[in-house]
Structure formats: structure tokens, C-alpha cells
Write a protein that holds these residues in place. Structure first.
Motif, short mmCIF file in Angstrom:
data_model
loop_
_atom_site.label_atom_id
_atom_site.label_comp_id
_atom_site.label_asym_id
_atom_site.label_seq_id
_atom_site.Cartn_x
_atom_site.Cartn_y
_atom_site.Cartn_z
N ASP A 1 70.33 -35.02 37.67
CA ASP A 1 70.50 -36.36 38.21
C ASP A 1 70.26 -36.42 39.71
O ASP A 1 70.34 -37.48 40.32
CB ASP A 1 71.89 -36.92 37.89
N GLY A 2 70.01 -35.25 40.30
CA GLY A 2 69.69 -35.20 41.72
C GLY A 2 70.89 -35.41 42.62
O GLY A 2 70.75 -35.63 43.82
N ALA A 3 72.08 -35.33 42.10
CA ALA A 3 73.27 -35.64 42.89
C ALA A 3 73.81 -34.44 43.66
O ALA A 3 74.75 -34.57 44.41
CB ALA A 3 74.36 -36.19 41.97
N GLY A 4 73.23 -33.26 43.45
CA GLY A 4 73.69 -32.08 44.16
C GLY A 4 75.00 -31.54 43.66
O GLY A 4 75.69 -30.82 44.37
N LYS A 5 75.40 -31.87 42.43
CA LYS A 5 76.66 -31.39 41.87
C LYS A 5 76.49 -30.00 41.28
O LYS A 5 75.50 -29.73 40.60
CB LYS A 5 77.15 -32.36 40.79
N LYS A 6 77.46 -29.16 41.50
CA LYS A 6 77.34 -27.78 41.02
C LYS A 6 77.54 -27.72 39.51
O LYS A 6 78.15 -28.61 38.90
CB LYS A 6 78.37 -26.90 41.71
N LYS A 7 77.05 -26.67 38.91
CA LYS A 7 77.26 -26.42 37.48
C LYS A 7 78.70 -25.92 37.31
O LYS A 7 79.12 -24.97 37.97
CB LYS A 7 76.27 -25.39 36.97
N LEU A 8 79.44 -26.54 36.43
CA LEU A 8 80.86 -26.24 36.28
C LEU A 8 81.11 -25.09 35.31
O LEU A 8 80.43 -24.96 34.30
CB LEU A 8 81.60 -27.48 35.78
N ARG A 9 82.12 -24.30 35.62
CA ARG A 9 82.61 -23.28 34.70
C ARG A 9 83.80 -23.88 33.96
O ARG A 9 84.83 -24.20 34.56
CB ARG A 9 83.02 -22.00 35.44
N VAL A 10 83.66 -24.04 32.65
CA VAL A 10 84.69 -24.63 31.81
C VAL A 10 85.24 -23.53 30.91
O VAL A 10 84.49 -22.88 30.18
CB VAL A 10 84.11 -25.78 30.96
N VAL A 11 86.55 -23.32 30.95
CA VAL A 11 87.16 -22.23 30.18
C VAL A 11 87.99 -22.78 29.03
O VAL A 11 88.61 -23.84 29.14
CB VAL A 11 88.02 -21.32 31.09
N THR A 12 88.00 -22.03 27.93
CA THR A 12 88.69 -22.50 26.73
C THR A 12 89.22 -21.32 25.92
O THR A 12 88.87 -20.16 26.19
CB THR A 12 87.72 -23.33 25.85
N ASP A 13 90.04 -21.64 24.93
CA ASP A 13 90.50 -20.67 23.94
C ASP A 13 89.90 -21.13 22.61
O ASP A 13 90.45 -22.00 21.94
CB ASP A 13 92.02 -20.65 23.88
N ALA A 14 88.77 -20.57 22.24
CA ALA A 14 88.01 -21.05 21.09
C ALA A 14 88.54 -20.49 19.77
O ALA A 14 87.82 -19.87 18.98
CB ALA A 14 86.53 -20.71 21.26
N ALA A 15 89.82 -20.73 19.52
CA ALA A 15 90.46 -20.32 18.27
C ALA A 15 91.39 -21.43 17.82
O ALA A 15 92.50 -21.18 17.36
CB ALA A 15 91.21 -19.01 18.47
N TYR A 16 90.93 -22.67 17.96
CA TYR A 16 91.81 -23.82 17.76
C TYR A 16 91.07 -24.95 17.05
O TYR A 16 90.99 -26.07 17.54
CB TYR A 16 92.33 -24.28 19.13
N ALA A 17 90.51 -24.63 15.90
CA ALA A 17 89.78 -25.64 15.12
C ALA A 17 90.71 -26.78 14.74
O ALA A 17 91.89 -26.55 14.44
CB ALA A 17 89.19 -25.00 13.87
N PRO A 18 90.24 -28.04 14.79
CA PRO A 18 88.85 -28.46 15.01
C PRO A 18 88.51 -28.78 16.46
O PRO A 18 87.46 -29.36 16.73
CB PRO A 18 88.77 -29.73 14.17
N PHE A 19 89.37 -28.41 17.40
CA PHE A 19 89.15 -28.81 18.79
C PHE A 19 88.14 -27.92 19.51
O PHE A 19 87.24 -28.41 20.19
CB PHE A 19 90.47 -28.85 19.54
N GLU A 20 88.31 -26.60 19.39
CA GLU A 20 87.32 -25.67 19.93
C GLU A 20 87.42 -24.38 19.12
O GLU A 20 88.51 -23.84 18.95
CB GLU A 20 87.52 -25.38 21.42
N TYR A 21 86.28 -23.94 18.61
CA TYR A 21 86.26 -22.71 17.82
C TYR A 21 84.84 -22.17 17.78
O TYR A 21 83.88 -22.86 18.16
CB TYR A 21 86.80 -22.95 16.41
N MET A 22 84.73 -20.93 17.34
CA MET A 22 83.43 -20.26 17.32
C MET A 22 82.71 -20.54 16.02
O MET A 22 83.26 -20.39 14.93
CB MET A 22 83.60 -18.75 17.50
N ASP A 23 81.46 -20.94 16.13
CA ASP A 23 80.55 -21.03 15.00
C ASP A 23 79.44 -20.04 15.26
O ASP A 23 78.49 -20.33 16.00
CB ASP A 23 79.99 -22.46 14.88
#
Length: 269
Positions: A31-53
Motif C-alpha cells: 500500500d506504499g505506507a511504509g509499514k513494517k511487516k508484523l511478527r504475529v505469534v500464536t499457539d496453534a493447538a486451539y482448533a477452531p481458532f488456530e491450529y496446524m493443517d
């Protein structure tokens, strides 16, 4: 000679300007806004919210965050680090966002900032069919498995007492449920969507989900940020945008098969 020197200087100035423009472009998002790429951390063992496929992190939280980030104009990478490290990374400043079905509460607000709420949840009980457990109060004198550091663990501690040896705490809910499957616990307490999804996907276990609206209060999830983060407002605006434009309802219905109560979510703001 002076004319040639002037032309050469002009040429070099143009080259330097173009080079500078190229460098600036490389540092910006699409978008050209100069915003940095974010590091987003999670615990991917909590289906259906976040989990590994396989090798990919998916889930309701991931889809909601992706939609909000698009509205806010941020690129990001989601990394599976585990439950406790989510909090440690935000506190240490090595991550920008925590995305892991994290309940907003007064204790966490002392150390972290949160977006507006994006999901209403309540703790429920998972137990074998035929159990005599009908409500939260019936857990007293039972052995209960929970995920450590969660509001489910807090609720059980409040019922059975802190330090009670009958409260078994595990790194994640999968291990807590496994403990009950192996007859090491009478029940598991966790967020409603997690237990309902497990019971639905594993009918062979013959588990039932027990609701007690009086025994367990409603909770609300939010994106979690380091204290003083400058991007909290951007993501709250992004969430409001998808609440208003129908994208949130589309995601919610895809994962839960029903329409969300958007007005109730907005009332929590």
C-alpha cells in the motif's frame, strides 16, 4: 567545460533521486505506507481458532486477523511459538501481535494492550457421556484437566482452590483432553468453541459438552499487543471495518455455521 560539468552534475542528481525512490519502495508494503511487516505469534493447538493443517496455521482467528490486517494495511507473518511464549515475546518486544484466542481481562491489561473484542466466548465442561456433572459447581471433588495459564484454569482454581492437586494443568487443551481419555481426569474445562469442535469431530470418544451460563461468565477475545503499541488503533479500526462491511459475519458463519451477534460485540467497545 562548465556546461558539460553542469550536465554531468544534473545527470548524477537524477540518478541519485531515482535510486533513493527505489530504496524507499523496497521498505514499504504494497500500500506504499511504509509499514513494517508484523511478527504475529500464536499457539496453534486451539482448533477452531488456530491450529496446524500440515505445515500451515489456519483457523477462525487467522481469517479474522487477515481481514482486519488488510483493512489496516499491514503485511504479517504468523509464527507458532506456544502459549506462554506468546506473552513472553510481546513483553520482550520480539513480536508485534499475539493472536491466540486471548481473553481480555483486567490482569492482562496491566501488561498488554488489546484491540476491541472480536469474539464472545464462555468456558464449558467436556466430560464422558453419562457423567453426573451437570454444572460448574459439580466439579468440586472431581479431577479436572485444564490448559495452564488460561481463564478455564482460573475458573477451576476458583472452584476447587489454588494448589488443589485435583486440578491438572497441561501445556495445551489437546493434552488435557488426552488425560481424560486415559481416565486421568473426570472433566476438562475450556472455551466453548474448542470443546464443541472436539466433541463434534471425535464422536467415537463419547464425550458431552456441558454449559453453565451462571457458573461461567462470558469472555471476549482481542488481538494482544505490547504495552504502548502504536498499531492497536489501526487494528481496532480494521476490526470495525469488517464488522460493518459483512466480512466478519462471513468468516464467522464459515467456521461456526451461524450468524454472529455483532451488536453485542460492538456493545463491549
Amino acid at each position: 567545460m562548465k556546461k558539460k560539468g553542469f550536465l554531468f552534475a544534473l545527470f548524477m542528481s537524477i540518478v541519485l533521486v531515482l535510486a533513493a525512490c527505489g530504496t524507499s519502495s523496497e521498505k514499504t508494503n504494497s500500500d506504499g505506507a511504509g509499514k513494517k511487516k508484523l511478527r504475529v505469534v500464536t499457539d496453534a493447538a486451539y482448533a477452531p481458532f488456530e491450529y496446524m493443517d500440515k505445515d500451515k496455521i489456519i483457523g477462525f482467528d487467522v481469517d479474522v486477523f487477515t481481514a482486519a490486517a488488510k483493512e489496516a494495511g499491514y503485511d504479517f507473518e504468523i509464527v507458532n511459538v506456544g502459549w506462554d511464549p506468546v506473552f513472553a515475546e510481546l513483553e520482550n518486544g520480539t513480536a508485534d501481535v499475539g493472536l491466540s484466542a486471548i481473553t481480555i481481562n483486567d490482569d492482562r491489561l496491566k501488561s498488554y494492550d488489546f484491540s476491541i473484542p472480536y469474539f464472545e466466548s464462555t468456558n464449558k465442561i467436556l466430560a464422558p457421556e453419562g457423567t453426573d456433572i451437570e454444572k460448574a459447581a459439580d466439579l468440586v471433588d472431581k479431577t479436572v484437566a485444564v490448559q495452564a495459564g488460561t481463564t478455564g484454569a482460573d475458573a477451576v482454581d476458583a472452584l476447587l482452590g489454588n494448589g488443589n492437586e485435583k486440578v491438572k494443568k497441561f501445556e495445551n487443551n489437546n493434552l488435557a483432553i488426552l488425560e481424560m481419555k486415559n481416565n486421568g481426569a473426570d472433566a476438562v474445562v475450556a472455551d466453548n468453541a474448542v470443546l464443541e469442535t472436539y466433541a463434534k469431530n471425535n464422536p467415537q470418544d463419547n464425550f458431552t459438552v456441558i454449559e453453565d451460563k451462571e457458573g461461567f461468565e462470558s469472555e471476549f477475545y482481542g488481538f494482544m499487543f505490547p504495552k504502548g503499541s502504536e498499531i492497536v488503533e489501526d487494528f481496532s479500526k480494521g476490526l470495525n471495518a469488517i464488522l460493518d462491511n459483512g466480512k466478519y459475519a462471513e468468516i464467522y458463519k464459515e467456521w461456526f455455521g451461524q450468524d454472529p451477534d455483532i451488536e453485542n460485540l460492538k456493545a463491549q467497545q
